[in-house]
Scaffold this motif. Structure first.
Motif, PDB file in Angstrom:
ATOM      1  N   SER A  99     -11.067  15.126  57.721  1.00 43.06           N
ATOM      2  CA  SER A  99     -10.182  15.359  56.578  1.00 43.06           C
ATOM      3  C   SER A  99      -8.730  15.489  57.009  1.00 43.06           C
ATOM      4  O   SER A  99      -7.850  15.557  56.166  1.00 43.06           O
ATOM      5  CB  SER A  99     -10.626  16.623  55.841  1.00 43.06           C
ATOM      6  OG  SER A  99     -10.689  17.701  56.735  1.00 43.06           O
ATOM      7  N   ARG A 135     -18.935  14.592  56.759  1.00 44.58           N
ATOM      8  CA  ARG A 135     -18.568  13.294  56.210  1.00 44.58           C
ATOM      9  C   ARG A 135     -18.196  12.359  57.358  1.00 44.58           C
ATOM     10  O   ARG A 135     -17.948  12.789  58.472  1.00 44.58           O
ATOM     11  CB  ARG A 135     -17.400  13.425  55.237  1.00 44.58           C
ATOM     12  CG  ARG A 135     -17.853  13.644  53.803  1.00 44.58           C
ATOM     13  CD  ARG A 135     -16.777  14.296  53.016  1.00 44.58           C
ATOM     14  NE  ARG A 135     -16.642  15.687  53.459  1.00 44.58           N
ATOM     15  CZ  ARG A 135     -15.480  16.281  53.627  1.00 44.58           C
ATOM     16  NH1 ARG A 135     -14.377  15.649  53.383  1.00 44.58           N
ATOM     17  NH2 ARG A 135     -15.425  17.532  54.041  1.00 44.58           N
ATOM     18  N   ARG A 136     -18.167  11.068  57.047  1.00 51.18           N
ATOM     19  CA  ARG A 136     -17.911  10.091  58.093  1.00 51.18           C
ATOM     20  C   ARG A 136     -16.478  10.216  58.612  1.00 51.18           C
ATOM     21  O   ARG A 136     -16.225  10.072  59.795  1.00 51.18           O
ATOM     22  CB  ARG A 136     -18.156   8.695  57.539  1.00 51.18           C
ATOM     23  CG  ARG A 136     -18.382   7.656  58.597  1.00 51.18           C
ATOM     24  CD  ARG A 136     -18.902   6.390  57.988  1.00 51.18           C
ATOM     25  NE  ARG A 136     -20.320   6.483  57.679  1.00 51.18           N
ATOM     26  CZ  ARG A 136     -21.273   6.249  58.579  1.00 51.18           C
ATOM     27  NH1 ARG A 136     -20.948   5.939  59.797  1.00 51.18           N
ATOM     28  NH2 ARG A 136     -22.537   6.327  58.250  1.00 51.18           N
TER      29      ARG A 136
END
Lengths: 266, 81
Positions: free
Chosen positions: B80, B76-77
């Protein structure tokens, strides 16, 4: 900013030095270069030996295969082991066995489209893949089986065969591909491949010669001389390499695409 | 070995490498890396190293592009943590 300028400067200087170094290279395909003709006053070049003698030694027209699978067979065996080790490393790092999935589910995956016919949004891709995959697999087997007569061999054929299963997983679902080629079968196939390769070596030792010295296998293949025995053994070890590569390629894809759960792939 | 053909492939090779480095989208970058692999394969086939070209077409342009795209889809960009 200053670091970028310095980095560019370093790259340009290194590139210029490398280009300057290539000025001393012999011309492309020069028959009098040291690699082709050997050093003056020294031993004759080994590439000259391969070019003139390898067909007589092994009856294999493809020089590359005869060097890789026969003269340098020990190297190729451990290249296959390296691929197997890569698959084992992927398994050790990525594979998870927990049932409850605390990782986020993959957003690109839609549930319940295990079969091509049930999902109309994928019907064109699915039908195309179903038509093309048998042709790809047949071509892969041809590349493996004909590798000592034409370009190709175990690595290339194995990669193409593994890619055909990856295409099934990409077009439908990882579960669909795994139902055809399960985790147990791909790792078994990979291990059996190395076993075939090493088995040819041990068989030569049992018959009283060196490891991977195929000529002695003429007693088993019942050929006229050691040349055809070497040709047949090369086909055998190529099949072993293809087994390993096929299994490990699909193993890497399956573990990467599902984050090691082997449940919801791409 | 045809010199003019060589030059054309090499220019495309450099252009593909620069685009793959500079493009923002990782998915496009891995697709262009596949194009780079095919150009190298073409170069090798043209120099007469057909076995190497075959391996590059299967591994460099085929499997590694798929593995890159698979990895990009699982990232993902934002991080987390």
């Amino acid at each position: 900013m200053i670091t970028k300028v310095l980095a560019t400067l370093a790259v340009v200087i290194t590139g210029a030095l490398l280009l300057y170094g290539t000025a001393d290279f012999p011309a492309f395909g020069d028959p009098h270069s040291p690699a082709s003709a050997g050093v003056e006053g020294g031993a004759p070049s080994i590439s000259q030996y391969y070019i003139t003698e390898s067909y007589g030694d092994t009856k294999v027209p493809n020089l590359v295969t005869s060097v890789l699978a026969d003269y340098r067979g020990y190297d190729t065996m451990f290249e296959t082991v390296v691929i197997f080790a890569a698959g084992m490393a992927i398994f050790a790092i990525l594979r998870v066995f927990r049932d409850e999935d605390d990782l986020e589910p993959n957003p690109t995956h839609t549930q319940g489209d295990r079969f091509i016919d049930g999902d109309h949004s994928r019907i064109i891709v699915g039908t195309t893949v179903r038509l093309v995959v048998p042709v790809i697999q047949l071509f892969a087997l041809y590349v493996v089986a004909h590798g000592h007569h034409s370009p190709g061999g175990g690595f290339q054929g194995g990669v193409i065969l593994g890619a055909s299963f990856i295409i099934i997983a990409l077009a439908t679902d990882l579960g669909n591909a795994l139902s055809r080629f399960s985790e147990k079968s791909y790792f078994t196939l990979a291990a059996v491949g190395i076993l075939i390769y090493a088995g040819f070596g041990v068989l030569c030792q049992v018959l009283g010669s060196d490891f991977l010295d195929y000529g002695v296998l003429q007693k088993i293949f019942l050929t006229d001389g050691p040349e055809m025995a070497r040709s047949h053994s090369m086909l055998g070890v190529e099949v072993g390499v293809a087994f390993t590569v096929t299994g490990i390629m699909f193993a890497i894809y399956a573990n990467l695409s599902s984050r090691g759960t082997l449940k919801s792939g791409l | 070995m045809i010199f003019a053909f060589d030059i054309v492939i090499l220019i495309f090779l450099v252009v593909a490498a620069l685009i793959a480095l500079n493009v923002k989208d990782l998915l496009s970058a891995s697709m262009i890396f596949g194009i780079y692999g095919f150009l190298i394969c073409l170069l090798w086939a043209e120099m007469g190293a057909v076995d190497v070209a075959f391996t590059e077409a299967a591994v460099g342009a085929g499997i590694s592009a798929v593995l890159f795209i698979t990895t990009v889809y699982n990232t993902r960009r934002r991080s987390s943590d």
